[in-house]
Write an enzyme that holds these catalytic residues in place. Sequence first.
Site, PDB file in Angstrom:
ATOM      1  N   HIS A  46       0.880  -1.106   0.053  1.00  0.00           N
ATOM      2  CA  HIS A  46      -0.113  -0.082   0.100  1.00  0.00           C
ATOM      3  C   HIS A  46       1.076   1.222   0.118  1.00  0.00           C
ATOM      4  O   HIS A  46       1.700   1.592   0.821  1.00  0.00           O
ATOM      5  CB  HIS A  46      -1.127   0.044   1.288  1.00  0.00           C
ATOM      6  CG  HIS A  46      -1.875   1.171   1.341  1.00  0.00           C
ATOM      7  ND1 HIS A  46      -3.022   1.320   0.604  1.00  0.00           N
ATOM      8  CD2 HIS A  46      -1.293   2.365   1.700  1.00  0.00           C
ATOM      9  CE1 HIS A  46      -3.459   2.628   0.952  1.00  0.00           C
ATOM     10  NE2 HIS A  46      -2.678   3.299   1.509  1.00  0.00           N
ATOM     11  N   ASN A  87      -3.906   8.656 -11.913  1.00  0.00           N
ATOM     12  CA  ASN A  87      -4.460   9.721 -11.266  1.00  0.00           C
ATOM     13  C   ASN A  87      -3.808   9.950  -9.996  1.00  0.00           C
ATOM     14  O   ASN A  87      -3.638   8.852  -9.153  1.00  0.00           O
ATOM     15  CB  ASN A  87      -5.826   9.653 -11.156  1.00  0.00           C
ATOM     16  CG  ASN A  87      -6.497   9.506 -12.517  1.00  0.00           C
ATOM     17  OD1 ASN A  87      -6.223  10.282 -13.433  1.00  0.00           O
ATOM     18  ND2 ASN A  87      -7.704   8.800 -12.420  1.00  0.00           N
ATOM     19  N   HIS A 100      -2.298   3.070  -8.230  1.00  0.00           N
ATOM     20  CA  HIS A 100      -2.823   1.983  -9.317  1.00  0.00           C
ATOM     21  C   HIS A 100      -2.923   2.826 -10.509  1.00  0.00           C
ATOM     22  O   HIS A 100      -2.894   4.124 -10.888  1.00  0.00           O
ATOM     23  CB  HIS A 100      -4.434   1.828  -9.007  1.00  0.00           C
ATOM     24  CG  HIS A 100      -5.397   2.938  -9.107  1.00  0.00           C
ATOM     25  ND1 HIS A 100      -5.627   3.758  -7.727  1.00  0.00           N
ATOM     26  CD2 HIS A 100      -6.188   3.388  -9.903  1.00  0.00           C
ATOM     27  CE1 HIS A 100      -6.378   4.546  -8.145  1.00  0.00           C
ATOM     28  NE2 HIS A 100      -6.772   4.419  -9.285  1.00  0.00           N
ATOM     29  N   HIS A 102      -4.581   2.685 -14.658  1.00  0.00           N
ATOM     30  CA  HIS A 102      -5.567   2.274 -15.502  1.00  0.00           C
ATOM     31  C   HIS A 102      -4.891   1.938 -16.775  1.00  0.00           C
ATOM     32  O   HIS A 102      -4.296   2.604 -17.420  1.00  0.00           O
ATOM     33  CB  HIS A 102      -6.463   3.240 -15.827  1.00  0.00           C
ATOM     34  CG  HIS A 102      -7.121   3.949 -14.410  1.00  0.00           C
ATOM     35  ND1 HIS A 102      -8.415   3.588 -14.223  1.00  0.00           N
ATOM     36  CD2 HIS A 102      -6.522   4.454 -13.521  1.00  0.00           C
ATOM     37  CE1 HIS A 102      -8.937   4.269 -13.149  1.00  0.00           C
ATOM     38  NE2 HIS A 102      -7.733   4.990 -12.822  1.00  0.00           N
TER      39      HIS A 102
HETATM   40  P1  AMP Z   1      -9.025   6.490  -9.726  1.00  0.00           P
HETATM   41  O1  AMP Z   1     -10.230   7.404  -9.903  1.00  0.00           O
HETATM   42  O2  AMP Z   1      -8.005   6.807 -10.680  1.00  0.00           O
HETATM   43  O3  AMP Z   1      -8.875   6.867  -8.064  1.00  0.00           O
HETATM   44  O4  AMP Z   1      -9.620   5.088 -10.118  1.00  0.00           O
HETATM   45  C1  AMP Z   1     -10.455   4.371  -9.338  1.00  0.00           C
HETATM   46  C2  AMP Z   1     -11.052   3.172 -10.248  1.00  0.00           C
HETATM   47  O5  AMP Z   1     -11.215   2.337  -9.177  1.00  0.00           O
HETATM   48  C3  AMP Z   1     -12.498   3.863 -10.691  1.00  0.00           C
HETATM   49  O6  AMP Z   1     -12.189   3.587 -12.301  1.00  0.00           O
HETATM   50  C4  AMP Z   1     -13.641   2.937 -10.244  1.00  0.00           C
HETATM   51  O7  AMP Z   1     -14.435   2.517 -11.230  1.00  0.00           O
HETATM   52  C5  AMP Z   1     -12.667   1.539  -9.827  1.00  0.00           C
HETATM   53  N1  AMP Z   1     -13.305   0.722  -8.598  1.00  0.00           N
HETATM   54  C6  AMP Z   1     -13.943   1.189  -7.676  1.00  0.00           C
HETATM   55  N2  AMP Z   1     -14.398   0.332  -6.749  1.00  0.00           N
HETATM   56  C7  AMP Z   1     -14.136  -0.787  -7.503  1.00  0.00           C
HETATM   57  C8  AMP Z   1     -14.245  -2.230  -6.977  1.00  0.00           C
HETATM   58  N3  AMP Z   1     -14.758  -2.516  -6.382  1.00  0.00           N
HETATM   59  N4  AMP Z   1     -13.871  -3.153  -8.235  1.00  0.00           N
HETATM   60  C9  AMP Z   1     -13.221  -2.665  -9.330  1.00  0.00           C
HETATM   61  N5  AMP Z   1     -12.837  -1.370  -9.589  1.00  0.00           N
HETATM   62  C10 AMP Z   1     -13.225  -0.466  -8.724  1.00  0.00           C
HETATM   63 ZN    ZN Z   2      -4.107  -0.018   0.270  1.00  0.00          ZN
END
Ligand code: AMP
Ligand code: ZN
Length: 114
Positions: A46, A87, A100, A102
């Site tokens: 983390h 992001n 993370h 994308h």
């Molecule tokens: P960010 O806005 O860059 O923090 O991206 C977070 C991403 O996590 C978004 O694209 C959400 O759709 C995705 N997300 C949120 N909850 C979940 C979940 N339980 N499983 C898979 N993706 C998720």
């Molecule tokens: Zn975490």
Amino acid sequence: MNDCLFCKIMAGEIPSKKVYEDEFTYAFHDIAPQAPVHVLVISKKHTPDVAHNADLSDQELAACLRTCAKVAEMLGIAESGYRIVNNCGEDACQTVKHMHYHVLGGEKLAAQMA
Ligand code: AMP
Ligand code: ZN
């Protein structure tokens, strides 16, 4: 991090559609895909975002990008092309505070970045 969504996903406490996992990274399908292929690649350790990169070793940090490329190969978009998005922080609208990437592809993406 007990209250971290992505730590819970990695621990199996919250279900996810896993794509790939190795020593340093975990990859799973985004719950709200923005493209035909939309996978999230997270560091197993983390850290809130890329700005906090000192929390991770060079190997852990590099592993995330290797996994992005691996996932693209596995899902058949390596040749057609894809976009890797990270992001970082409020202005980037980062919603989950666990670093993370994308991986987006499977169609022609918009030319602009935002
Ligand atoms: P960010 O806005 O860059 O923090 O991206 C977070 C991403 O996590 C978004 O694209 C959400 O759709 C995705 N997300 C949120 N909850 C979940 C979940 N339980 N499983 C898979 N993706 C998720
Ligand atoms: Zn975490």
